[in-house]
Scaffold this motif. Structure first.
Motif, PDB file in Angstrom:
ATOM      1  N   VAL A 234      -8.476  -3.109  11.275  1.00 46.27           N
ATOM      2  CA  VAL A 234      -7.331  -2.389  10.730  1.00 46.27           C
ATOM      3  C   VAL A 234      -6.103  -2.610  11.601  1.00 46.27           C
ATOM      4  CG1 VAL A 234      -6.420  -0.126  10.137  1.00 46.27           C
ATOM      5  CG2 VAL A 234      -8.797  -0.669   9.618  1.00 46.27           C
TER       6      VAL A 234
ATOM      7  N   SER B  61      -3.592  -2.423  -0.187  1.00 43.13           N
ATOM      8  CA  SER B  61      -4.922  -1.790  -0.190  1.00 43.13           C
ATOM      9  C   SER B  61      -6.025  -2.826  -0.108  1.00 43.13           C
ATOM     10  CB  SER B  61      -5.100  -0.943  -1.454  1.00 43.13           C
ATOM     11  OG  SER B  61      -4.228   0.163  -1.467  1.00 43.13           O
TER      12      SER B  61
ATOM     13  N   ILE C  35      -7.237   5.046   9.295  1.00 47.09           N
ATOM     14  CA  ILE C  35      -8.002   4.253   8.333  1.00 47.09           C
ATOM     15  C   ILE C  35      -9.412   4.007   8.847  1.00 47.09           C
ATOM     16  CG2 ILE C  35      -8.117   2.068   7.083  1.00 47.09           C
ATOM     17  CD1 ILE C  35      -5.098   1.918   7.206  1.00 47.09           C
TER      18      ILE C  35
ATOM     19  N   ARG D 287      -5.426   6.925   1.122  1.00 51.15           N
ATOM     20  CA  ARG D 287      -4.151   6.235   0.971  1.00 51.15           C
ATOM     21  C   ARG D 287      -3.274   6.896  -0.089  1.00 51.15           C
ATOM     22  NH1 ARG D 287      -3.575   1.149   3.075  1.00 51.15           N
ATOM     23  NH2 ARG D 287      -2.529   0.348   1.219  1.00 51.15           N
TER      24      ARG D 287
ATOM     25  N   LEU E 255     -11.207   5.348   0.841  1.00 50.26           N
ATOM     26  CA  LEU E 255      -9.973   4.810   1.394  1.00 50.26           C
ATOM     27  C   LEU E 255      -8.819   4.953   0.407  1.00 50.26           C
ATOM     28  CD1 LEU E 255     -11.229   1.588   3.209  1.00 50.26           C
ATOM     29  CD2 LEU E 255      -9.940   3.453   4.268  1.00 50.26           C
TER      30      LEU E 255
END
Length: 415
Positions: free
Chosen positions: A152, A133, A347, A367, A363
């Protein structure tokens, strides 16, 4: 635009956004994430076979429990990682993630029972939820809004290329040594030691970059975590479509992690061949993200996500319906291509919608849902496999993946 910033890790300097302006730290974080990915790659080929051949577990559901423990731990860790990053700093969370991952290879090597494997994957999930992360968030912080897809894509390329290469290497080592333990896990001893050293000694926090980008946006009222969670999960049509696609994407990956080695072994494929198939999929996924990430910056996110889900579904249907290494290899290439289209784009899409001041938390919520897919996929596929056979489990997950692409096509607006 530059600002002067000072952090515990850095002397006063001009903070700038952009890949070129921050290429040293960006490259370091890519290397660190390759090591993070290598930790997952250790388990892609050999661990399901340890369950079936070393511990003589006949139930696909029980074998899949190690993936479920990983997915649940990683999902809930993702959920708090953004809040920890905002409150404590990105670098500190990255270092903590590596520290938690140190015992994992030893637990697998010395495991006297399957429960030790499950426990090791709980630690691995927590470690991944923190370390992976942070590498994603820190890269997005560094490059700013213009190159999020590229950032990303490069991050996930580094991580998943390492997943694939390590999966292939463990299969080759197991075949060459004739044993599933301990030799295939020796690289896993070096990965966390090197990752922890690089994170402590060389990585720098990126909070100043977040403040710089936030200053370019209209001020946002402080948001409670529960509000960010609800908006990201259900309250925003675009974010909902992104979150469900992330969950289903990792649902089919969790299924492949737990079920593919058992499926291929039951059809007479040796451990080296299984390692090749398990390696090709994430390597293609990783390498092509160098293209698909920046492509989403130019073409938009929606088309790549929807078509990527449908390409994955095609690959799963082919594995379930066709027999032979050549067909399975082609299907694995399609799985890698489809996942590469989807993974960095999702993402980047969440980052597009979220305000910089709450981006890390948005995020982390995305996730959470995405990595909960590991647990859902492993348990669902294990249950279907025990009841109807492994081919039926693979085909069922392929059907869910196709439907998820339809949801994106119908619900996600085009930007």
């Amino acid at each position: 635009m530059t600002v002067s910033a000072q952090s515990p890790d850095d002397a006063p300097s001009a903070v700038r956004l952009g890949l070129r302006e921050n290429w040293r730290q960006f490259s370091l974080l890519a290397l660190i994430n390759a090591l993070v990915g290598g930790m997952v790659g250790l388990e892609r080929t050999v661990v399901p076979l340890i369950g079936s051949e070393t511990f003589h577990i006949a139930s696909a559901s029980i074998v899949a429990s190690f993936v479920a423990s990983f997915g649940i731990a990683k999902a809930f860790t993702n959920l708090v990682s953004g809040q920890l990053a905002d409150n404590w700093g990105r670098k500190h969370v990255l270092v903590l993630g590596w520290a938690i991952g140190l015992p994992v290879p030893f637990m697998i090597i010395w495991a006297p029972s399957w429960n030790w494997i499950v426990a090791a994957n709980l630690l691995l999930g927590i470690s991944q939820g923190l370390a992976w992360s942070m590498t994603v968030i820190m890269k997005i912080d560094l490059v700013g809004p213009k190159s999020r897809g590229l950032a990303v894509g490069l991050n996930e390329f580094a991580g998943y290329a390492a997943v694939g290469l390590t999966a292939f290497a463990t299969g080759w080592i197991a075949s060459a040594t004739g044993t599933l333990r301990p030799a295939p896990f020796y690289p896993g001893i070096a990965y966390p030691v090197l990752g922890l050293a690089l994170s402590v000694l060389l990585a720098r926090d990126t909070s100043a970059h977040v403040r710089l980008e936030a200053a370019r946006h209209a001020p946002a009222a402080p948001a409670r975590f529960i509000d960010v969670f609800l908006r990201t999960s259900f309250g925003d049509r675009e974010m909902f479509s992104i979150c469900q696609a992330g969950l289903v994407n990792n649902l089919n990956d969790g299924m492949s992690w737990a079920i593919f080695p058992l499926f291929f072994a039951a059809r007479g494929l040796g451990v080296e061949g299984i390692g090749t198939l398990k390696g090709v999929y994430p390597v293609v996924w990783g390498v092509l993200q160098i293209v698909t990430g920046p492509l989403s910056d130019r073409l938009g996110r929606k088309g790549l996500i929807a078509w990527g889900m449908w390409v994955q579904a095609l690959g799963l249907f082919m594995i379930a319906a066709l027999d032979g290494f050549g067909w399975w290899l082609l299907a694995s290439l399609l799985l890698g291509l489809g996942t590469a289209m989807v993974y960095p784009t999702l993402i980047a899409a969440i980052s597009d919608v979220a305000h910089p001041s709450s981006r890390a938390r948005s995020l982390s919520v995305y996730r959470f849902w995405r990595d909960m897919g590991y647990a859902v996929g492993a348990l669902l596929a294990g249950a279907i496999g025990d009841a109807f056979g492994l081919a039926a489990a693979i085909a069922a997950i392929g059907g869910l993946t196709f439907v998820s692409g339809l949801v994106v096509a119908l619900m996600m607006p085009r930007r």
